[in-house]
Enzyme design. Sequence first.
Site, PDB file in Angstrom:
ATOM      1  CE  LYS A   1       0.966 -86.401  39.518  1.00  0.00           C
ATOM      2  NZ  LYS A   1      -0.405 -86.579  40.083  1.00  0.00           N
TER       3      LYS A   1
ATOM      4  CE  LYS B   1      -3.014 -84.206  45.848  1.00  0.00           C
ATOM      5  NZ  LYS B   1      -3.036 -84.631  44.435  1.00  0.00           N
TER       6      LYS B   1
ATOM      7  N   GLY C   1      -8.936 -80.411  42.508  1.00  0.00           N
ATOM      8  CA  GLY C   1      -9.550 -81.560  43.173  1.00  0.00           C
ATOM      9  C   GLY C   1      -8.600 -82.737  43.310  1.00  0.00           C
ATOM     10  CG  ASP C   2      -6.220 -86.142  45.051  1.00  0.00           C
ATOM     11  OD1 ASP C   2      -5.499 -86.299  44.062  1.00  0.00           O
ATOM     12  OD2 ASP C   2      -6.260 -86.980  45.969  1.00  0.00           O
TER      13      ASP C   2
ATOM     14  CB  THR D   1      -6.926 -87.652  35.793  1.00  0.00           C
ATOM     15  OG1 THR D   1      -6.926 -86.298  36.226  1.00  0.00           O
ATOM     16  CG2 THR D   1      -5.811 -88.415  36.487  1.00  0.00           C
TER      17      THR D   1
END
Length: 448
Positions: A117, A129, A168-169, A213
């Site tokens: 990505k 991640k 963030g996620d 996003t």
Amino acid sequence: MPQLHEHLMPIFEEIVRRNAGEPEFHQAAREVLESLGPVVDRPGGLVDADLIRRLCEPERQIIFRVPWVDDAGRVQVNRGFRVEFNSALGPYKGGLRFHPSVNVGIVKFLGFEQIFKNALTGLPIGGGKGGSDFDPKGKSDGEVMRFCQSFMTELYRHIGEYTDVPAGDIGVGGREIGYLFGQYKRITNRYESGVLTGKGIGWGGSLVRTESTGYGAVFFANEMLRTTGDSFDGKRVVVSGSGNVATYAIEKVHQLGGTVVAVSDSSGYVVDEKGIDLELLKEVKQVRRARINEYADERGGAAYVAGGSIWDVQADIALPAATQNELDEDGAIALIRGGVRVVSEGANMPTTPAAIRSLREAGVKFAPGKAANAGGVATSALEMQQNASRDSWSFEYTEERLEGIMRSIHDRCLETADEYGVPGDYVAGANIAGFMRVADAMLAFGVI
Ligand code: NDP
Ligand code: 2IT
């Protein structure tokens, strides 16, 4: 399941053997390996299976204890993770997820996807991640703060603006990034803005990062529609989830003339034929941090369905924006029956391999998350650029940059799919285009 190239099958078997009990990582790796057969076979190509084998092994994996004290004075212990997967193109870059389902396999699948990505954005960012099995649901602000401080007390030694830049996620938004940045600043005695992205606008954040996003996923889907002269105007759209990605995907769909008629959370979904009232949704989910049924309770004409599948709602376009493997084969069949034409992934790997096959066989245009949701990390990289030059850009300029990046990712996917003999296959196009950029850098660096 499609066959793997004879040189790639042993790599997949090795991944399964060395990462036992990590089915999401196996799934993400297999999907990429399925796309890379034509790359290995390319006459005169420089890529060999050993490079791909190296790429499938994370450069570094960190697992740590996160002890904290809850409001009742009890000691709680969570587990923290950071998988620094690949730094060929820049510092490791990728979000932190706080959710009870987080384990090393989940973090590894997300870190692996992130490599390709981030490469697709064309910006100088590697892949990583992290996260924790901490569940922010039902916790007080004080508990979330103490957890974040403890998490950063270990993580700080592994990150830095030139090393690894989290964001963030799921379960990590502006509140958490604030606590994490505050603790990093305190421990290191450095105002190092570029160490985290998704910061508040008043202290080094970028305009549009919050929206990016969701907006990006819709820009991408819009490009897919444009290939057949179509647009969002007048379309019925279903968006799963109701967090950061879903919320701003809805906002952009409405700006482009479409109508989002259903949203969800992990307890159920809401159908609102008039179109989702975004102000009410934000009030319920962002301000109150409540469940989605409160939306239906307060919105005349909307219906709440506990449990069930949001994919039963008829739509022209579906944007899965909640979590991995949320759209399965039954969901895909229901969407196809409802006449869906485009599925674009706002979440990471939300569509199961069997569902992707069904959609493809039915002629539905399908975009993988590593292309369609790249707008978030791309805008994180724009935040890093602003931090490096101690500048801040306007909303309009930043959104224009985001839209341009999404268009170029879209075109890159299609061009690459054409070049490798699989026209219209966004999955292969994204995997090969992202892979080639990383592979070129890895080749230049030698065996490291
Ligand atoms: P949020 O935490 O803001 O929202 C997550 C949403 O998904 C919530 O509605 C949540 O429901 C739902 N959800 C989460 N886990 C599950 C589950 N196991 N089952 C059912 N529903 C679930 O996260 P984001 O919006 O940031 O992330 C959504 C997806 O987008 C994730 O896949 C993430 O990796 C991906 N993504 C996020 C980016 C970003 O910038 N934030 C960038 C690129 C991808 P509930 O509240 O009930 O848990
Ligand atoms: O999955 C993702 O791309 C993210 N959660 C965003 C990562 C980032 O560094 O902005």
